[in-house]
Design a protein around this motif. Structure first.
Motif, mmCIF file in Angstrom:
data_model
loop_
_atom_site.group_PDB
_atom_site.id
_atom_site.type_symbol
_atom_site.label_atom_id
_atom_site.label_comp_id
_atom_site.label_asym_id
_atom_site.label_seq_id
_atom_site.Cartn_x
_atom_site.Cartn_y
_atom_site.Cartn_z
ATOM 1 N N CYS A 22 51.702 38.685 41.836
ATOM 2 C CA CYS A 22 52.639 37.599 42.126
ATOM 3 C C CYS A 22 52.664 36.668 40.922
ATOM 4 O O CYS A 22 51.619 36.153 40.516
ATOM 5 C CB CYS A 22 52.210 36.842 43.371
ATOM 6 N N THR A 23 53.830 36.485 40.358
ATOM 7 C CA THR A 23 53.993 35.536 39.273
ATOM 8 C C THR A 23 54.837 34.369 39.756
ATOM 9 O O THR A 23 55.633 34.508 40.689
ATOM 10 C CB THR A 23 54.653 36.178 38.049
ATOM 11 N N SER A 24 54.654 33.226 39.131
ATOM 12 C CA SER A 24 55.384 32.043 39.553
ATOM 13 C C SER A 24 56.036 31.356 38.365
ATOM 14 O O SER A 24 55.631 31.544 37.219
ATOM 15 C CB SER A 24 54.449 31.063 40.267
ATOM 16 N N SER A 25 57.027 30.564 38.682
ATOM 17 C CA SER A 25 57.676 29.750 37.665
ATOM 18 C C SER A 25 58.164 28.475 38.324
ATOM 19 O O SER A 25 58.387 28.428 39.537
ATOM 20 C CB SER A 25 58.849 30.503 37.031
ATOM 21 N N GLY A 26 58.296 27.446 37.511
ATOM 22 C CA GLY A 26 58.903 26.217 37.984
ATOM 23 C C GLY A 26 57.972 25.177 38.562
ATOM 24 O O GLY A 26 58.423 24.083 38.908
ATOM 25 N N SER A 27 56.673 25.472 38.683
ATOM 26 C CA SER A 27 55.756 24.492 39.271
ATOM 27 C C SER A 27 55.072 23.685 38.173
ATOM 28 O O SER A 27 54.563 24.245 37.211
ATOM 29 C CB SER A 27 54.711 25.186 40.132
ATOM 30 N N ALA A 49 45.474 37.690 53.088
ATOM 31 C CA ALA A 49 44.378 37.032 52.376
ATOM 32 C C ALA A 49 44.890 35.775 51.706
ATOM 33 O O ALA A 49 46.052 35.714 51.288
ATOM 34 C CB ALA A 49 43.765 37.958 51.333
ATOM 35 N N THR A 50 44.011 34.779 51.602
ATOM 36 C CA THR A 50 44.326 33.574 50.854
ATOM 37 C C THR A 50 43.165 33.228 49.934
ATOM 38 O O THR A 50 42.023 33.634 50.178
ATOM 39 C CB THR A 50 44.617 32.371 51.760
ATOM 40 N N LEU A 51 43.484 32.457 48.899
ATOM 41 C CA LEU A 51 42.472 32.077 47.911
ATOM 42 C C LEU A 51 42.807 30.695 47.391
ATOM 43 O O LEU A 51 43.932 30.439 46.953
ATOM 44 C CB LEU A 51 42.476 33.092 46.758
ATOM 45 N N THR A 52 41.830 29.788 47.455
ATOM 46 C CA THR A 52 42.047 28.432 46.970
ATOM 47 C C THR A 52 41.648 28.319 45.501
ATOM 48 O O THR A 52 41.018 29.232 44.940
ATOM 49 C CB THR A 52 41.227 27.425 47.780
ATOM 50 N N THR A 53 41.954 27.183 44.901
ATOM 51 C CA THR A 53 41.580 26.972 43.506
ATOM 52 C C THR A 53 40.067 26.929 43.330
ATOM 53 O O THR A 53 39.550 27.242 42.266
ATOM 54 C CB THR A 53 42.179 25.666 42.975
ATOM 55 N N SER A 54 39.356 26.560 44.381
ATOM 56 C CA SER A 54 37.891 26.494 44.300
ATOM 57 C C SER A 54 37.234 27.845 44.534
ATOM 58 O O SER A 54 36.013 27.962 44.434
ATOM 59 C CB SER A 54 37.358 25.486 45.314
ATOM 60 N N GLY A 55 38.052 28.844 44.879
ATOM 61 C CA GLY A 55 37.503 30.181 45.052
ATOM 62 C C GLY A 55 37.227 30.595 46.482
ATOM 63 O O GLY A 55 36.704 31.685 46.729
ATOM 64 N N SER A 56 37.567 29.757 47.431
ATOM 65 C CA SER A 56 37.370 30.118 48.831
ATOM 66 C C SER A 56 38.408 31.147 49.262
ATOM 67 O O SER A 56 39.604 30.980 48.996
ATOM 68 C CB SER A 56 37.487 28.877 49.714
ATOM 69 N N SER A 70 42.748 37.923 43.991
ATOM 70 C CA SER A 70 42.295 37.209 42.804
ATOM 71 C C SER A 70 43.455 36.393 42.258
ATOM 72 O O SER A 70 44.621 36.658 42.587
ATOM 73 C CB SER A 70 41.784 38.194 41.739
ATOM 74 N N ARG A 71 43.135 35.412 41.439
ATOM 75 C CA ARG A 71 44.191 34.574 40.888
ATOM 76 C C ARG A 71 43.773 34.004 39.547
ATOM 77 O O ARG A 71 42.584 33.912 39.245
ATOM 78 C CB ARG A 71 44.577 33.453 41.851
ATOM 79 N N ASP A 72 44.773 33.618 38.794
ATOM 80 C CA ASP A 72 44.571 32.873 37.554
ATOM 81 C C ASP A 72 45.127 31.481 37.817
ATOM 82 O O ASP A 72 46.349 31.300 37.869
ATOM 83 C CB ASP A 72 45.305 33.560 36.404
ATOM 84 N N ASN A 73 44.247 30.528 38.026
ATOM 85 C CA ASN A 73 44.689 29.193 38.412
ATOM 86 C C ASN A 73 45.596 28.563 37.356
ATOM 87 O O ASN A 73 46.605 27.937 37.682
ATOM 88 C CB ASN A 73 43.485 28.289 38.652
ATOM 89 N N MET A 78 48.675 35.642 40.807
ATOM 90 C CA MET A 78 47.758 36.157 41.821
ATOM 91 C C MET A 78 47.925 37.658 41.946
ATOM 92 O O MET A 78 49.038 38.182 41.753
ATOM 93 C CB MET A 78 48.074 35.487 43.156
ATOM 94 N N ASP A 79 46.843 38.348 42.246
ATOM 95 C CA ASP A 79 46.878 39.788 42.469
ATOM 96 C C ASP A 79 46.239 40.114 43.820
ATOM 97 O O ASP A 79 45.444 39.332 44.359
ATOM 98 C CB ASP A 79 46.104 40.530 41.375
ATOM 99 N N LEU A 80 46.574 41.284 44.309
ATOM 100 C CA LEU A 80 45.932 41.818 45.502
ATOM 101 C C LEU A 80 45.624 43.287 45.233
ATOM 102 O O LEU A 80 46.547 44.100 45.130
ATOM 103 C CB LEU A 80 46.824 41.681 46.735
ATOM 104 N N GLN A 81 44.355 43.600 45.099
ATOM 105 C CA GLN A 81 43.928 44.984 44.929
ATOM 106 C C GLN A 81 43.703 45.578 46.310
ATOM 107 O O GLN A 81 42.890 45.073 47.083
ATOM 108 C CB GLN A 81 42.641 45.061 44.110
ATOM 109 N N MET A 82 44.447 46.634 46.594
ATOM 110 C CA MET A 82 44.377 47.257 47.909
ATOM 111 C C MET A 82 43.841 48.677 47.768
ATOM 112 O O MET A 82 44.463 49.515 47.100
ATOM 113 C CB MET A 82 45.768 47.280 48.549
ATOM 114 N N ASN A 83 42.687 48.912 48.353
ATOM 115 C CA ASN A 83 42.047 50.232 48.306
ATOM 116 C C ASN A 83 41.963 50.822 49.711
ATOM 117 O O ASN A 83 42.112 50.112 50.711
ATOM 118 C CB ASN A 83 40.649 50.118 47.712
ATOM 119 N N SER A 84 41.719 52.105 49.764
ATOM 120 C CA SER A 84 41.566 52.808 51.051
ATOM 121 C C SER A 84 42.711 52.475 51.994
ATOM 122 O O SER A 84 42.494 52.144 53.163
ATOM 123 C CB SER A 84 40.221 52.435 51.687
ATOM 124 N N LEU A 85 43.904 52.565 51.481
ATOM 125 C CA LEU A 85 45.076 52.184 52.262
ATOM 126 C C LEU A 85 45.270 53.100 53.452
ATOM 127 O O LEU A 85 44.998 54.302 53.397
ATOM 128 C CB LEU A 85 46.312 52.171 51.376
#
Length: 115
Positions: A22-27, A49-56, A70-73, A78-85
């Motif tokens: 997920c990429t973003s623009s404009g913020s 899944a959700t992920l905060t800036t603090s890593g929760s 995972s994310r790059d603050n 943000m990415d979502l690695q999905m295994n064993s689908l």
């Protein structure tokens, strides 16, 4: 205008893997929360899944141990690695982001798990 764009969906066999991005623009602000939701045909949209800036993190029980968020603050990406689908993971996956009282959604990317 904040925009979220998902990529990485597709068709995969059961037991396979996919990585959504997920990429973003404009913020002007770093999103306090980023996450993934999904909606299968005939069902309500549900949290993946959700992920905060603090890593929760918060994962749906159905994906724990198989999916990793995972994310790059700094970049608000943000990415979502999905295994064993599994076939039941088939859905449109949506990127979500929030800062303060405001939230945004992407247009979604289709993930189909089928042999």
């Amino acid at each position: 205008q904040v925009q979220l764009v998902e990529s990485g969906g597709g068709l995969v066999q059961p037991g396979g893997s996919l990585r959504l991005s997920c990429t973003s623009s404009g913020s002007r602000f770093i999103f306090s929360v980023m996450g993934w939701y999904r909606q299968a045909p005939g069902k309500q949209r549900e949290l993946v899944a959700t992920l905060t800036t603090s890593g929760s993190t918060n994962y749906a029980d159905s994906v724990k141990g198989r999916f990793t968020i995972s994310r790059d603050n700094a970049k608000n990406t943000m990415d979502l690695q999905m295994n064993s689908l599994k076939p039941e993971d088939t859905a449109v996956y949506y990127c979500y982001a929030r800062v303060g009282p405001y939230d945004w959604w992407g247009q979604g990317t289709q993930v189909t798990v089928s042999s």
